[in-house]
Design a protein around this motif. Structure first.
Motif, PDB file in Angstrom:
ATOM      1  N   UNK A  53       0.890  -1.101  -0.034  1.00 59.43           N
ATOM      2  CA  UNK A  53       0.068   0.126  -0.007  1.00 59.43           C
ATOM      3  C   UNK A  53       1.143   1.249   0.062  1.00 59.43           C
ATOM      4  N   UNK A  54       0.442   2.406  -0.166  1.00 62.23           N
ATOM      5  CA  UNK A  54       1.177   3.502  -0.120  1.00 62.23           C
ATOM      6  C   UNK A  54       1.481   4.244   1.230  1.00 62.23           C
ATOM      7  N   UNK A  55       2.020   3.345   2.062  1.00 62.05           N
ATOM      8  CA  UNK A  55       2.396   3.469   3.261  1.00 62.05           C
ATOM      9  C   UNK A  55       3.991   3.247   3.428  1.00 62.05           C
ATOM     10  N   UNK A  56       4.652   4.208   3.708  1.00 62.26           N
ATOM     11  CA  UNK A  56       6.162   3.996   3.717  1.00 62.26           C
ATOM     12  C   UNK A  56       6.664   3.730   5.138  1.00 62.26           C
ATOM     13  N   UNK A  57       7.950   3.012   5.350  1.00 60.49           N
ATOM     14  CA  UNK A  57       8.202   2.754   6.600  1.00 60.49           C
ATOM     15  C   UNK A  57       8.905   4.054   7.130  1.00 60.49           C
ATOM     16  N   UNK A  58       8.752   4.121   8.514  1.00 57.83           N
ATOM     17  CA  UNK A  58       9.326   5.033   9.038  1.00 57.83           C
ATOM     18  C   UNK A  58      10.687   5.022   9.730  1.00 57.83           C
ATOM     19  N   UNK A  60      14.535   2.391   8.702  1.00 57.36           N
ATOM     20  CA  UNK A  60      15.179   1.503   7.565  1.00 57.36           C
ATOM     21  C   UNK A  60      15.183   2.206   6.215  1.00 57.36           C
ATOM     22  N   UNK A  61      14.870   1.939   5.262  1.00 56.24           N
ATOM     23  CA  UNK A  61      14.841   2.480   4.043  1.00 56.24           C
ATOM     24  C   UNK A  61      14.066   3.629   3.622  1.00 56.24           C
ATOM     25  N   UNK A  62      12.784   3.529   4.281  1.00 62.32           N
ATOM     26  CA  UNK A  62      11.813   4.645   4.078  1.00 62.32           C
ATOM     27  C   UNK A  62      10.884   4.251   2.860  1.00 62.32           C
ATOM     28  N   UNK A  63      11.200   2.991   2.240  1.00 64.22           N
ATOM     29  CA  UNK A  63      10.556   2.555   1.067  1.00 64.22           C
ATOM     30  C   UNK A  63       8.878   2.280   1.312  1.00 64.22           C
ATOM     31  N   UNK A  64       8.187   1.751   0.275  1.00 63.07           N
ATOM     32  CA  UNK A  64       6.969   1.348   0.555  1.00 63.07           C
ATOM     33  C   UNK A  64       6.821   0.059   1.365  1.00 63.07           C
ATOM     34  N   UNK A  65       5.921   0.022   2.324  1.00 66.94           N
ATOM     35  CA  UNK A  65       5.973  -1.106   3.320  1.00 66.94           C
ATOM     36  C   UNK A  65       5.224  -2.358   2.685  1.00 66.94           C
ATOM     37  N   UNK A  66       5.820  -3.399   3.152  1.00 70.51           N
ATOM     38  CA  UNK A  66       4.821  -4.889   2.609  1.00 70.51           C
ATOM     39  C   UNK A  66       4.650  -5.403   4.079  1.00 70.51           C
ATOM     40  N   UNK A  67       3.160  -6.011   4.097  1.00 67.80           N
ATOM     41  CA  UNK A  67       3.052  -6.552   5.318  1.00 67.80           C
ATOM     42  C   UNK A  67       2.040  -7.798   4.961  1.00 67.80           C
ATOM     43  N   UNK A  68       1.531  -8.307   5.817  1.00 67.01           N
ATOM     44  CA  UNK A  68       0.549  -9.341   5.683  1.00 67.01           C
ATOM     45  C   UNK A  68      -0.626  -9.141   6.216  1.00 67.01           C
ATOM     46  N   UNK A 118      17.538  -3.483   8.694  1.00 70.13           N
ATOM     47  CA  UNK A 118      16.671  -4.252   9.766  1.00 70.13           C
ATOM     48  C   UNK A 118      15.099  -4.086   9.489  1.00 70.13           C
ATOM     49  N   UNK A 119      14.342  -5.110   9.523  1.00 68.57           N
ATOM     50  CA  UNK A 119      12.910  -4.844   9.707  1.00 68.57           C
ATOM     51  C   UNK A 119      12.489  -4.157  10.644  1.00 68.57           C
ATOM     52  N   UNK A 120      11.340  -3.202  10.992  1.00 72.23           N
ATOM     53  CA  UNK A 120      11.032  -2.592  12.147  1.00 72.23           C
ATOM     54  C   UNK A 120      10.696  -3.221  13.378  1.00 72.23           C
ATOM     55  N   UNK A 121      10.040  -4.256  13.353  1.00 79.30           N
ATOM     56  CA  UNK A 121       9.428  -5.149  14.453  1.00 79.30           C
ATOM     57  C   UNK A 121      10.579  -6.240  15.009  1.00 79.30           C
ATOM     58  N   UNK A 122      10.782  -7.015  14.045  1.00 79.86           N
ATOM     59  CA  UNK A 122      11.643  -8.363  14.544  1.00 79.86           C
ATOM     60  C   UNK A 122      13.041  -8.225  14.331  1.00 79.86           C
ATOM     61  N   UNK A 123      13.657  -6.952  13.705  1.00 81.31           N
ATOM     62  CA  UNK A 123      15.045  -7.138  13.471  1.00 81.31           C
ATOM     63  C   UNK A 123      15.632  -7.977  12.307  1.00 81.31           C
ATOM     64  N   UNK A 124      14.484  -8.620  11.734  1.00 84.22           N
ATOM     65  CA  UNK A 124      15.014  -9.531  10.437  1.00 84.22           C
ATOM     66  C   UNK A 124      15.394  -8.513   9.360  1.00 84.22           C
ATOM     67  N   UNK A 125      15.294  -9.052   8.047  1.00 83.80           N
ATOM     68  CA  UNK A 125      15.613  -8.163   7.192  1.00 83.80           C
ATOM     69  C   UNK A 125      14.466  -7.527   6.635  1.00 83.80           C
ATOM     70  N   UNK A 128      10.323  -4.633   1.310  1.00 85.47           N
ATOM     71  CA  UNK A 128       9.814  -3.305   0.818  1.00 85.47           C
ATOM     72  C   UNK A 128       9.312  -3.750  -0.719  1.00 85.47           C
ATOM     73  N   UNK A 129       8.784  -2.477  -1.002  1.00 82.88           N
ATOM     74  CA  UNK A 129       8.039  -2.607  -2.399  1.00 82.88           C
ATOM     75  C   UNK A 129       8.860  -1.261  -3.032  1.00 82.88           C
ATOM     76  N   UNK A 130       9.455  -1.744  -4.423  1.00 86.43           N
ATOM     77  CA  UNK A 130      10.306  -0.628  -4.744  1.00 86.43           C
ATOM     78  C   UNK A 130      10.373  -0.584  -6.294  1.00 86.43           C
ATOM     79  N   UNK A 131      10.675   0.587  -6.640  1.00 86.81           N
ATOM     80  CA  UNK A 131      10.556   0.768  -8.168  1.00 86.81           C
ATOM     81  C   UNK A 131       9.240   1.864  -8.702  1.00 86.81           C
TER      82      UNK A 131
END
Length: 217
Positions: A53-58, A60-68, A118-125, A128-131
């Motif tokens: 969706x058009x919600x960016x990470x606050x 890390x990269x600041x790119x468009x977020x990907x969720x479940x 790092x991912x914002x909640x779990x500190x994994x990788x 994002x959605x990019x391009x």
């Protein structure tokens, strides 16, 4: 399966109207996932669909977020199967196990992407959605890991990122405002029960009658 049963009329993209007009919508039979198909992907361990969706990470990269997301009828959960950046993906050809693909978010035109943030909640990788308009970079490419020759529509598969060797995963962490209840999607470097995905609702493209054509939808 009819495209009109997947989208309310107000959300039916021109892309799907074109598919219907060309007679490329597949119904009924269950076979392989094919290049050019548009579908939702369900994480089988946590029962959430891959979403953007058009919600960016606050962070890390600041790119468009990907969720479940748990809901099955959200139009922001559709992804198009495409070939890797430097290769063609023949429209309607079954996706082979081990094949490199890009997953392009239908509503925003950005590609599923990961990198060493790092991912914002779990500190994994972070994933994002990019391009723009389906064109990003070489960190948009994933291999489909499955058993057998082809990715079957009923198969649980893994997506392994070529650039970082991370697996597309969900481990259950939930976001708060403004995407409350959505789950974090991230990359993990170990294959496990958290990184299996299954094709769900979608439009599966029939193989082209002209085998000399290698254009993408």
């Amino acid at each position: 399966m009819r495209a009109s049963s997947l989208f309310p009329p107000s959300l039916l993209p021109p892309f799907f109207l074109l598919l219907c007009a060309l007679g490329l919508v597949k119904g009924g039979e269950v076979g392989a996932v094919t290049c050019g198909s548009v579908l939702k992907l369900l994480n089988t361990r946590h029962n959430v669909r891959l979403h953007s969706h058009e919600v960016k990470y606050g962070s890390g990269s600041g790119q468009q977020s990907v969720t479940g997301v748990e809901v099955s009828d959200d139009a922001n959960s559709y992804w198009r199967i495409r070939g890797k950046i430097d290769g063609a993906c023949q429209r309607g050809a079954p996706v082979k196990c081990g094949q490199a693909v890009r997953l392009t978010h239908v509503n925003t035109g950005k590609n599923l992407h990961t990198h060493h943030f790092p991912s914002p909640l779990s500190n994994n990788q972070e994933v994002s959605a990019f391009g723009d308009d389906g064109e990003g970079d070489d960190l948009d490419v994933w291999t489909v890991q499955c058993s057998g020759s082809y990715w079957g529509q009923n198969d649980a598969v893994r997506f392994k990122h070529i650039g970082t060797d991370a697996f597309l995963s969900v481990t259950g962490e939930q976001y708060g405002h403004p995407i409350r209840g959505q789950r974090e999607v991230h990359g993990m470097h170990s294959p496990n029960q958290h990184n299996y995905w299954k094709a769900m609702e979608g439009v599966f493209i029939k193989p082209s009658l002209d085998s000399t054509k290698h254009d993408e939808l």
